[in-house]
Scaffold this motif. Structure first.
Motif, PDB file in Angstrom:
ATOM      1  N   GLN A  27       0.782  -1.224   0.066  1.00  0.00           N
ATOM      2  CA  GLN A  27      -0.219  -0.114  -0.056  1.00  0.00           C
ATOM      3  C   GLN A  27       0.817   1.473   0.033  1.00  0.00           C
ATOM      4  N   VAL A  28       2.039   1.523   0.798  1.00  0.00           N
ATOM      5  CA  VAL A  28       2.828   2.447   0.994  1.00  0.00           C
ATOM      6  C   VAL A  28       4.052   2.378   0.309  1.00  0.00           C
ATOM      7  N   GLY A  29       4.375   1.353  -0.404  1.00  0.00           N
ATOM      8  CA  GLY A  29       5.765   1.117  -1.174  1.00  0.00           C
ATOM      9  C   GLY A  29       6.905   1.089  -0.001  1.00  0.00           C
ATOM     10  N   ALA A  30       6.608   0.300   0.799  1.00  0.00           N
ATOM     11  CA  ALA A  30       7.621   0.192   1.919  1.00  0.00           C
ATOM     12  C   ALA A  30       8.356  -1.122   1.927  1.00  0.00           C
ATOM     13  N   ARG A  31       9.570  -1.080   2.199  1.00  0.00           N
ATOM     14  CA  ARG A  31      10.340  -2.573   2.278  1.00  0.00           C
ATOM     15  C   ARG A  31       9.993  -3.289   3.469  1.00  0.00           C
ATOM     16  N   LEU A  32      10.053  -4.654   3.560  1.00  0.00           N
ATOM     17  CA  LEU A  32       9.712  -5.299   4.593  1.00  0.00           C
ATOM     18  C   LEU A  32      10.724  -6.199   5.277  1.00  0.00           C
ATOM     19  N   VAL A  33      11.048  -5.928   6.322  1.00  0.00           N
ATOM     20  CA  VAL A  33      11.968  -6.766   6.962  1.00  0.00           C
ATOM     21  C   VAL A  33      11.512  -7.849   7.994  1.00  0.00           C
ATOM     22  N   VAL A  34      11.833  -9.068   7.756  1.00  0.00           N
ATOM     23  CA  VAL A  34      11.181 -10.019   8.418  1.00  0.00           C
ATOM     24  C   VAL A  34      12.203 -10.944   9.439  1.00  0.00           C
ATOM     25  N   VAL A  35      11.911 -10.728  10.626  1.00  0.00           N
ATOM     26  CA  VAL A  35      12.823 -11.510  11.598  1.00  0.00           C
ATOM     27  C   VAL A  35      12.352 -12.588  12.172  1.00  0.00           C
ATOM     28  N   HIS A  36      13.157 -13.502  12.714  1.00  0.00           N
ATOM     29  CA  HIS A  36      12.800 -14.474  13.604  1.00  0.00           C
ATOM     30  C   HIS A  36      13.994 -14.604  14.581  1.00  0.00           C
ATOM     31  N   VAL A  37      13.485 -14.701  15.735  1.00  0.00           N
ATOM     32  CA  VAL A  37      14.525 -14.841  17.008  1.00  0.00           C
ATOM     33  C   VAL A  37      14.571 -16.360  17.650  1.00  0.00           C
ATOM     34  N   VAL A  38      15.657 -17.065  17.582  1.00  0.00           N
ATOM     35  CA  VAL A  38      15.896 -17.982  17.982  1.00  0.00           C
ATOM     36  C   VAL A  38      16.458 -17.828  19.321  1.00  0.00           C
ATOM     37  N   ASP A  39      15.795 -18.510  20.294  1.00  0.00           N
ATOM     38  CA  ASP A  39      16.074 -18.547  22.023  1.00  0.00           C
ATOM     39  C   ASP A  39      17.523 -18.933  22.074  1.00  0.00           C
ATOM     40  N   ASP A  40      18.476 -18.153  22.370  1.00  0.00           N
ATOM     41  CA  ASP A  40      19.934 -18.820  22.446  1.00  0.00           C
ATOM     42  C   ASP A  40      20.017 -19.424  23.957  1.00  0.00           C
ATOM     43  N   ARG A  60      12.830 -18.833   2.125  1.00  0.00           N
ATOM     44  CA  ARG A  60      11.834 -19.091   1.003  1.00  0.00           C
ATOM     45  C   ARG A  60      10.642 -18.173   0.888  1.00  0.00           C
ATOM     46  N   LEU A  61      10.245 -17.700   2.394  1.00  0.00           N
ATOM     47  CA  LEU A  61       9.294 -16.526   2.600  1.00  0.00           C
ATOM     48  C   LEU A  61       9.563 -15.318   1.862  1.00  0.00           C
ATOM     49  N   GLY A  62      10.814 -14.871   2.013  1.00  0.00           N
ATOM     50  CA  GLY A  62      11.551 -13.740   1.335  1.00  0.00           C
ATOM     51  C   GLY A  62      11.399 -13.791  -0.376  1.00  0.00           C
ATOM     52  N   SER A  63      11.831 -15.037  -1.101  1.00  0.00           N
ATOM     53  CA  SER A  63      11.553 -15.235  -2.209  1.00  0.00           C
ATOM     54  C   SER A  63      10.058 -15.072  -2.821  1.00  0.00           C
ATOM     55  N   THR A  64       9.132 -15.481  -1.744  1.00  0.00           N
ATOM     56  CA  THR A  64       7.745 -15.523  -2.324  1.00  0.00           C
ATOM     57  C   THR A  64       7.367 -13.950  -2.122  1.00  0.00           C
ATOM     58  N   LEU A  65       7.691 -13.404  -1.383  1.00  0.00           N
ATOM     59  CA  LEU A  65       7.322 -11.826  -1.043  1.00  0.00           C
ATOM     60  C   LEU A  65       7.896 -10.948  -1.982  1.00  0.00           C
ATOM     61  N   ARG A  66       8.878 -11.362  -2.467  1.00  0.00           N
ATOM     62  CA  ARG A  66       9.796 -10.474  -3.491  1.00  0.00           C
ATOM     63  C   ARG A  66       9.234 -10.885  -4.952  1.00  0.00           C
ATOM     64  N   GLU A  74      13.536  -8.242   3.019  1.00  0.00           N
ATOM     65  CA  GLU A  74      14.930  -8.660   3.731  1.00  0.00           C
ATOM     66  C   GLU A  74      14.565  -9.630   4.975  1.00  0.00           C
ATOM     67  N   THR A  75      15.303 -10.614   5.128  1.00  0.00           N
ATOM     68  CA  THR A  75      15.094 -11.419   6.229  1.00  0.00           C
ATOM     69  C   THR A  75      16.248 -11.695   7.052  1.00  0.00           C
ATOM     70  N   GLN A  76      16.005 -12.093   8.511  1.00  0.00           N
ATOM     71  CA  GLN A  76      16.999 -12.094   9.411  1.00  0.00           C
ATOM     72  C   GLN A  76      16.797 -13.221  10.613  1.00  0.00           C
ATOM     73  N   VAL A  77      17.759 -13.730  10.681  1.00  0.00           N
ATOM     74  CA  VAL A  77      17.392 -14.719  11.973  1.00  0.00           C
ATOM     75  C   VAL A  77      18.235 -14.080  13.065  1.00  0.00           C
ATOM     76  N   ILE A  78      17.924 -14.074  14.400  1.00  0.00           N
ATOM     77  CA  ILE A  78      18.660 -13.396  15.258  1.00  0.00           C
ATOM     78  C   ILE A  78      18.736 -14.505  16.696  1.00  0.00           C
ATOM     79  N   LEU A  79      19.964 -14.623  17.149  1.00  0.00           N
ATOM     80  CA  LEU A  79      20.131 -15.225  18.296  1.00  0.00           C
ATOM     81  C   LEU A  79      19.938 -14.579  19.538  1.00  0.00           C
ATOM     82  N   ALA A  80      18.935 -14.773  20.080  1.00  0.00           N
ATOM     83  CA  ALA A  80      18.795 -13.928  21.462  1.00  0.00           C
ATOM     84  C   ALA A  80      17.393 -14.441  22.212  1.00  0.00           C
ATOM     85  N   LEU A  81      17.049 -13.980  23.608  1.00  0.00           N
ATOM     86  CA  LEU A  81      15.837 -14.061  23.945  1.00  0.00           C
ATOM     87  C   LEU A  81      14.809 -13.212  22.842  1.00  0.00           C
TER      88      LEU A  81
END
Length: 287
Positions: A27-40, A60-66, A74-81
């Motif tokens: 709708q607004v032409g924004a970029r989407l950043v999708v993150v998933h956090v793995v509990d370290d 896979r999700l990023g490819s579908t979105l694009r 953009e996608t990212q996995v973060i190791l943290a709580l």
């Protein structure tokens, strides 16, 4: 609005949030950043397995979105709580909006306190959209709420800056109090006296709301008043249902220092019980 951050745990709740974030990004032409956090805070083998699985799913999700949705992603996995990881992503990407799925609804009233959703809303210092309803299309009617405070004014201005309300039906709701009705002497008032008093308080609230909107330079949205005859969050959600609004906008009433941990009892109650989407916006914070 240039950047939307979506935090996903790959649950059904997160899938609803993903669909809404995708609609908004288009709708607004924004970029989407999708993150998933793995509990370290787990054995290293489990952390590595979950990280590898998450990276595969996000790729896979990023490819579908694009490729299918036409959204810059953009996608990212973060190791943290989980809560810490989302805040790290907010700091790294400086999104204009954070989108999360609804919290797990349980029986205990206080179960919401301390969840990842609540911690994100009270600490991210960014507008946070909690997606509760399955997205069936763009929003059509937004119900903004105000208690006529400076924090509320700032939050409503931040909502206007996001551009999400452009072209939508827009209603400003103020839930007003009638103090005399809480006093013991109110039982001695006749029905006509109570009605006359309530009408006077409504007129005062209408004048205050008009003055607030003019000073805040928020345009001329449809105005709606409700007497706080029950808990304020009940009145807000009842007004949203009557108006068939599909988005409620609230101020978190954030403050500096330790007080910033409080998001306000009304806002918290709406977030805990709403079945439609809720956008919680912190007012601007000044050092």
């Amino acid at each position: 609005m240039k950047t939307i951050l979506l935090a996903t745990d790959f649950s059904a709740r997160s899938d609803r949030a993903l669909r809404r974030a995708t609609l908004l990004a288009r709708q607004v032409g924004a970029r989407l950043v999708v993150v998933h956090v793995v509990d370290d805070d787990q054995p290293p083998d489990i952390v590595e397995t979950e990280r590898a699985q998450a990276e595969t799913l996000l790729r896979r999700l990023g490819s579908t979105l694009r490729d299918v949705d036409g959204v810059s992603c953009e996608t990212q996995v973060i190791l943290a709580l989980p809560f810490v990881g989302i805040l790290e992503a907010v700091q790294a990407h400086a999104p204009d909006l954070v989108v999360i799925g609804s919290h797990r609804r349980q029986v205990l009233r206080d179960v919401f306190v301390g969840t990842t959703a609540e911690r994100t809303i009270r600490s991210a210092d960014r507008p946070v959209l909690m997606v509760n309803a399955p997205p069936v299309g763009p929003y059509t009617h937004v119900l903004q709420t105000t208690d006529l405070s400076e924090a509320s004014r700032d939050a409503l201005r931040r909502f206007a800056d996001l551009g999400l309300g452009a072209g939508l039906r827009n209603t400003i709701l103020h839930v007003f109090d009638a103090p005399a009705l809480h006093l013991a002497l109110s039982s001695a008032m006749s029905v006509p006296e109570r009605e006359r008093y309530l009408a006077e308080e409504r007129d005062k609230a209408a004048a205050q709301l008009a003055q607030f909107l003019a000073a805040a330079e928020l345009g001329d949205p449809h105005r709606r008043l409700r007497h706080e005859s029950s808990a304020a969050h009940h009145e807000i959600l009842a007004a949203a249902q009557e108006a068939q609004a599909d988005l409620v906008v609230l101020s978190t009433h954030g403050r500096t220092g330790m007080a910033k941990l409080l998001i306000g009892s009304v806002t918290e109650a709406v977030l805990r019980t709403a079945r439609i989407d809720v956008l919680a916006i912190p007012p601007s914070r000044h050092d």
